[in-house]
Structures are given as structure tokens and as C-alpha cells.
Design a protein around this motif. Structure first.
Motif, PDB file in Angstrom:
ATOM      1  N   SER A   7     -13.214 -15.137  -4.472  1.00 39.65           N
ATOM      2  CA  SER A   7     -12.972 -16.555  -4.255  1.00 39.65           C
ATOM      3  C   SER A   7     -12.481 -16.747  -2.833  1.00 39.65           C
ATOM      4  O   SER A   7     -12.412 -15.791  -2.060  1.00 39.65           O
ATOM      5  CB  SER A   7     -11.934 -17.080  -5.258  1.00 39.65           C
ATOM      6  OG  SER A   7     -10.647 -16.580  -4.943  1.00 39.65           O
ATOM      7  N   SER A   8     -12.122 -17.971  -2.486  1.00 37.61           N
ATOM      8  CA  SER A   8     -11.632 -18.250  -1.141  1.00 37.61           C
ATOM      9  C   SER A   8     -10.236 -17.678  -0.907  1.00 37.61           C
ATOM     10  O   SER A   8      -9.768 -17.636   0.225  1.00 37.61           O
ATOM     11  CB  SER A   8     -11.607 -19.758  -0.894  1.00 37.61           C
ATOM     12  OG  SER A   8     -10.738 -20.394  -1.829  1.00 37.61           O
ATOM     13  N   GLU A   9      -9.571 -17.221  -1.965  1.00 41.24           N
ATOM     14  CA  GLU A   9      -8.207 -16.730  -1.827  1.00 41.24           C
ATOM     15  C   GLU A   9      -7.983 -15.326  -2.380  1.00 41.24           C
ATOM     16  O   GLU A   9      -6.934 -14.734  -2.130  1.00 41.24           O
ATOM     17  CB  GLU A   9      -7.228 -17.688  -2.529  1.00 41.24           C
ATOM     18  CG  GLU A   9      -7.189 -19.071  -1.916  1.00 41.24           C
ATOM     19  CD  GLU A   9      -6.209 -19.975  -2.626  1.00 41.24           C
ATOM     20  OE1 GLU A   9      -5.893 -19.696  -3.810  1.00 41.24           O
ATOM     21  OE2 GLU A   9      -5.760 -20.963  -2.025  1.00 41.24           O
ATOM     22  N   PHE A  10      -8.937 -14.770  -3.118  1.00 41.00           N
ATOM     23  CA  PHE A  10      -8.695 -13.509  -3.815  1.00 41.00           C
ATOM     24  C   PHE A  10      -9.825 -12.525  -3.566  1.00 41.00           C
ATOM     25  O   PHE A  10     -11.001 -12.867  -3.683  1.00 41.00           O
ATOM     26  CB  PHE A  10      -8.541 -13.759  -5.314  1.00 41.00           C
ATOM     27  CG  PHE A  10      -8.120 -12.536  -6.077  1.00 41.00           C
ATOM     28  CD1 PHE A  10      -6.807 -12.122  -6.078  1.00 41.00           C
ATOM     29  CD2 PHE A  10      -9.053 -11.806  -6.802  1.00 41.00           C
ATOM     30  CE1 PHE A  10      -6.415 -10.999  -6.796  1.00 41.00           C
ATOM     31  CE2 PHE A  10      -8.672 -10.685  -7.508  1.00 41.00           C
ATOM     32  CZ  PHE A  10      -7.343 -10.283  -7.513  1.00 41.00           C
ATOM     33  N   SER A  11      -9.472 -11.273  -3.227  1.00 46.24           N
ATOM     34  CA  SER A  11     -10.448 -10.216  -2.976  1.00 46.24           C
ATOM     35  C   SER A  11     -10.025  -8.924  -3.655  1.00 46.24           C
ATOM     36  O   SER A  11      -8.825  -8.640  -3.797  1.00 46.24           O
ATOM     37  CB  SER A  11     -10.584  -9.953  -1.469  1.00 46.24           C
ATOM     38  OG  SER A  11     -11.079 -11.069  -0.787  1.00 46.24           O
ATOM     39  N   LEU A  12     -11.020  -8.137  -4.053  1.00 47.79           N
ATOM     40  CA  LEU A  12     -10.809  -6.775  -4.512  1.00 47.79           C
ATOM     41  C   LEU A  12     -11.252  -5.816  -3.419  1.00 47.79           C
ATOM     42  O   LEU A  12     -12.264  -6.058  -2.749  1.00 47.79           O
ATOM     43  CB  LEU A  12     -11.598  -6.514  -5.791  1.00 47.79           C
ATOM     44  CG  LEU A  12     -11.206  -7.332  -7.026  1.00 47.79           C
ATOM     45  CD1 LEU A  12     -12.131  -6.982  -8.183  1.00 47.79           C
ATOM     46  CD2 LEU A  12      -9.751  -7.093  -7.417  1.00 47.79           C
ATOM     47  N   ILE A  13     -10.519  -4.718  -3.223  1.00 51.24           N
ATOM     48  CA  ILE A  13     -10.855  -3.747  -2.194  1.00 51.24           C
ATOM     49  C   ILE A  13     -10.808  -2.348  -2.786  1.00 51.24           C
ATOM     50  O   ILE A  13     -10.096  -2.086  -3.756  1.00 51.24           O
ATOM     51  CB  ILE A  13      -9.905  -3.831  -0.988  1.00 51.24           C
ATOM     52  CG1 ILE A  13      -8.447  -3.639  -1.445  1.00 51.24           C
ATOM     53  CG2 ILE A  13     -10.069  -5.150  -0.242  1.00 51.24           C
ATOM     54  CD1 ILE A  13      -7.464  -3.560  -0.317  1.00 51.24           C
ATOM     55  N   GLY A  14     -11.580  -1.438  -2.185  1.00 46.69           N
ATOM     56  CA  GLY A  14     -11.561  -0.063  -2.651  1.00 46.69           C
ATOM     57  C   GLY A  14     -12.388   0.849  -1.771  1.00 46.69           C
ATOM     58  O   GLY A  14     -13.311   0.387  -1.086  1.00 46.69           O
ATOM     59  N   GLY A  15     -12.066   2.142  -1.778  1.00 45.49           N
ATOM     60  CA  GLY A  15     -12.825   3.102  -1.002  1.00 45.49           C
ATOM     61  C   GLY A  15     -12.031   4.369  -0.742  1.00 45.49           C
ATOM     62  O   GLY A  15     -10.923   4.548  -1.258  1.00 45.49           O
ATOM     63  N   PRO A  16     -12.572   5.274   0.067  1.00 43.49           N
ATOM     64  CA  PRO A  16     -11.907   6.544   0.367  1.00 43.49           C
ATOM     65  C   PRO A  16     -10.853   6.408   1.457  1.00 43.49           C
ATOM     66  O   PRO A  16     -10.900   5.482   2.274  1.00 43.49           O
ATOM     67  CB  PRO A  16     -13.062   7.436   0.834  1.00 43.49           C
ATOM     68  CG  PRO A  16     -14.013   6.467   1.471  1.00 43.49           C
ATOM     69  CD  PRO A  16     -13.925   5.205   0.663  1.00 43.49           C
ATOM     70  N   GLN A  17      -9.931   7.357   1.479  1.00 49.52           N
ATOM     71  CA  GLN A  17      -8.881   7.379   2.497  1.00 49.52           C
ATOM     72  C   GLN A  17      -8.606   8.824   2.902  1.00 49.52           C
ATOM     73  O   GLN A  17      -8.441   9.701   2.051  1.00 49.52           O
ATOM     74  CB  GLN A  17      -7.605   6.731   1.963  1.00 49.52           C
ATOM     75  CG  GLN A  17      -6.409   6.830   2.894  1.00 49.52           C
ATOM     76  CD  GLN A  17      -5.208   6.071   2.364  1.00 49.52           C
ATOM     77  OE1 GLN A  17      -5.201   4.849   2.309  1.00 49.52           O
ATOM     78  NE2 GLN A  17      -4.161   6.795   1.962  1.00 49.52           N
ATOM     79  N   LEU A  18      -8.568   9.074   4.202  1.00 47.36           N
ATOM     80  CA  LEU A  18      -8.216  10.383   4.749  1.00 47.36           C
ATOM     81  C   LEU A  18      -6.741  10.381   5.120  1.00 47.36           C
ATOM     82  O   LEU A  18      -6.258   9.450   5.765  1.00 47.36           O
ATOM     83  CB  LEU A  18      -9.059  10.698   5.985  1.00 47.36           C
ATOM     84  CG  LEU A  18      -8.695  11.970   6.752  1.00 47.36           C
ATOM     85  CD1 LEU A  18      -8.959  13.210   5.903  1.00 47.36           C
ATOM     86  CD2 LEU A  18      -9.453  12.059   8.073  1.00 47.36           C
ATOM     87  N   ASN A  19      -6.021  11.429   4.717  1.00 47.01           N
ATOM     88  CA  ASN A  19      -4.587  11.547   4.992  1.00 47.01           C
ATOM     89  C   ASN A  19      -4.316  12.822   5.786  1.00 47.01           C
ATOM     90  O   ASN A  19      -4.797  13.898   5.431  1.00 47.01           O
ATOM     91  CB  ASN A  19      -3.798  11.594   3.685  1.00 47.01           C
ATOM     92  CG  ASN A  19      -4.147  10.456   2.754  1.00 47.01           C
ATOM     93  OD1 ASN A  19      -3.856   9.308   3.015  1.00 47.01           O
ATOM     94  ND2 ASN A  19      -4.813  10.790   1.650  1.00 47.01           N
ATOM     95  N   VAL A  20      -3.522  12.691   6.846  1.00 43.05           N
ATOM     96  CA  VAL A  20      -3.114  13.842   7.648  1.00 43.05           C
ATOM     97  C   VAL A  20      -1.593  13.891   7.670  1.00 43.05           C
ATOM     98  O   VAL A  20      -0.925  12.935   8.111  1.00 43.05           O
ATOM     99  CB  VAL A  20      -3.656  13.746   9.092  1.00 43.05           C
ATOM    100  CG1 VAL A  20      -3.183  14.946   9.903  1.00 43.05           C
ATOM    101  CG2 VAL A  20      -5.171  13.678   9.096  1.00 43.05           C
ATOM    102  N   LEU A  21      -1.032  14.982   7.172  1.00 39.25           N
ATOM    103  CA  LEU A  21       0.418  15.162   7.138  1.00 39.25           C
ATOM    104  C   LEU A  21       0.914  15.518   8.536  1.00 39.25           C
ATOM    105  O   LEU A  21       0.478  16.493   9.137  1.00 39.25           O
ATOM    106  CB  LEU A  21       0.766  16.269   6.145  1.00 39.25           C
ATOM    107  CG  LEU A  21       2.245  16.555   5.905  1.00 39.25           C
ATOM    108  CD1 LEU A  21       2.950  15.334   5.333  1.00 39.25           C
ATOM    109  CD2 LEU A  21       2.396  17.755   4.968  1.00 39.25           C
ATOM    110  N   THR A  22       1.838  14.726   9.065  1.00 39.41           N
ATOM    111  CA  THR A  22       2.288  14.923  10.448  1.00 39.41           C
ATOM    112  C   THR A  22       3.367  15.987  10.583  1.00 39.41           C
ATOM    113  O   THR A  22       3.648  16.441  11.695  1.00 39.41           O
ATOM    114  CB  THR A  22       2.817  13.601  11.030  1.00 39.41           C
ATOM    115  OG1 THR A  22       3.949  13.156  10.262  1.00 39.41           O
ATOM    116  CG2 THR A  22       1.733  12.527  10.988  1.00 39.41           C
ATOM    117  N   ASP A  23       3.976  16.387   9.467  1.00 39.54           N
ATOM    118  CA  ASP A  23       5.062  17.377   9.521  1.00 39.54           C
ATOM    119  C   ASP A  23       4.856  18.444   8.445  1.00 39.54           C
ATOM    120  O   ASP A  23       5.704  18.644   7.573  1.00 39.54           O
ATOM    121  CB  ASP A  23       6.422  16.708   9.370  1.00 39.54           C
ATOM    122  CG  ASP A  23       6.460  15.704   8.208  1.00 39.54           C
ATOM    123  OD1 ASP A  23       5.435  15.554   7.521  1.00 39.54           O
ATOM    124  OD2 ASP A  23       7.517  15.087   7.991  1.00 39.54           O
TER     125      ASP A  23
END
Length: 204
Positions: free
Chosen positions: A111-127
Motif C-alpha cells: 500500500s502507500s504506507e506499508f511494505s514487506l521486505i526480505g532477502g540475504p544479508q552478509l555479516n562480518v565480525l569486526t572483533d
């Protein structure tokens, strides 16, 4: 290979959307990161951290778009007093892990106010060397991939900020406790502030 394919698809999509003169969006986002871990060496409690970052997005059509984000996320969890003979135990207590994360997310504008999102994510641990096992190996993986799913809701305030909620799953920790994988659980709640492009352009 998977990351190269995803990057290629993203570049092709951006090129097509730009040629169609779709609105380009850029802004910042931040919120609370509730996190914990599921595994024999961990307590089941969720702990409060944070996430901050920026996003860039574009629409293919009014109902469908894509966005890429760069996030700094603090993930917190707690380990039990857990020791085993093969050296894969870790000292008990609270742990704070800092990740640089890059989600590549599809957006379905319902709608004009509501969205669904999704997908992959890459994570890199900094410590990655902050916490060590009894055998002196790093307790947590330096790189991991997760899946992200959630929603965004545009408020009626000025400026038109968005409220978002997400769940991320699939990130694994190796060789803690009994040698089996444990999984990190993350749930986020926060706000989005547009800098270039109005949030309503996501639906136009």
C-alpha cells in the motif's frame, strides 16, 4: 559464487530501473537489536543491542523495489559455564559482538504506507579474536550469512519517517561447547530517516 550472482542481479536491476527513470532513495536508519543464541552452551534470554546505518534503494515498478544497506550491529548473547574435554568450551557470561552487515533486500509495496521486505544479508565480525575457546581458537565465525524478513510502515508525521521491524536468522557459531553449530537470533525495531527522495516515492 552466490555473492557474485546476487551482486550481478542487483547491478542489472539498478541499471534497468535507472533507465526507466525510477526514483532513487537514500537515507539513514537505526534502532534496537534484540539478540541471543540457540544452543547448548547459551542461555535462552534475549539481550538488547543496537544497529545504525544507511540505505540506498530504487523501484523497478511502483509495487516492487530493491534496497542495499550498510549496517553496524551490536549483537549480545550469554554463554553458560560450559567446559568439555576437547577444548571447545568457553568462559561463561555476557558477550558483545560487533558486526558490519550488508543486507540486499527486495521490497513489496502492499500500500502507500506499508511494505514487506526480505532477502540475504552478509555479516562480518569486526572483533573475531575478542572471545576465544579453551583451545585458543576464535569462538565466533568471522563471516556468516543470514536471511532477513520484516516490514516498514510510513508514519504521517513530518518528515515522513518509517518504522521498521525485522527478524534475522541462519547465522551459525562453530565449535562452541559440544562441537555442534549454534544459531544467533536477531530481532530489530527502529526508524528510517530519508535524506534523498521522499519515502512515499517507494510506492510511486
Amino acid at each position: 559464487m552466490k555473492s557474485k550472482i546476487l551482486f550481478f542481479i542487483f547491478c542489472m536491476g539498478i541499471s534497468g530501473a535507472v533507465s526507466a527513470q525510477s526514483p532513487v532513495l537514500f537515507g539513514v536508519r537505526g534502532g534496537t537489536n534484540f539478540s541471543g543464541a540457540k544452543g547448548d552452551a547459551f542461555t535462552k534470554k534475549l539481550y538488547v543491542g543496537f544497529e545504525v546505518g544507511a540505505y540506498a534503494g530504487i523501484n523497478f515498478i511502483p509495487e516492487l523495489g530493491i534496497q542495499v544497506e550498510a549496517l553496524y550491529q551490536q549483537t549480545r548473547l550469554s554463554t553458560k559455564d560450559y567446559f568439555v574435554n576437547n577444548g571447545t568450551g568457553i568462559e561463561g557470561g555476557n558477550k558483545k559482538l560487533n558486526y558490519f552487515s550488508i543486507p540486499i533486500l527486495a521490497r513489496l509495496n502492499l500500500s502507500s504506507e506499508f511494505s514487506l521486505i526480505g532477502g540475504p544479508q552478509l555479516n562480518v565480525l569486526t572483533d573475531k579474536d575478542k572471545y576465544l575457546l579453551d583451545n585458543r581458537n576464535a569462538a565466533f565465525k568471522e563471516r556468516s550469512s543470514t536471511w532477513v524478513a520484516g516490514f516498514e510502515f510510513i508514519t504521517k508525521s513530518r518528515p515522513r519517517v518509517s518504522i521498521y521491524g525485522r527478524v534475522a536468522w541462519g547465522s551459525k557459531i562453530e565449535n562452541i561447547g559440544d562441537g555442534t553449530d549454534a544459531k544467533i537470533i536477531r530481532m530489530q525495531l527502529g526508524i528510517v530517516l530519508p535524506i534523498i527522495g521522499n519515502e512515499e516515492n517507494r510506492r510511486r
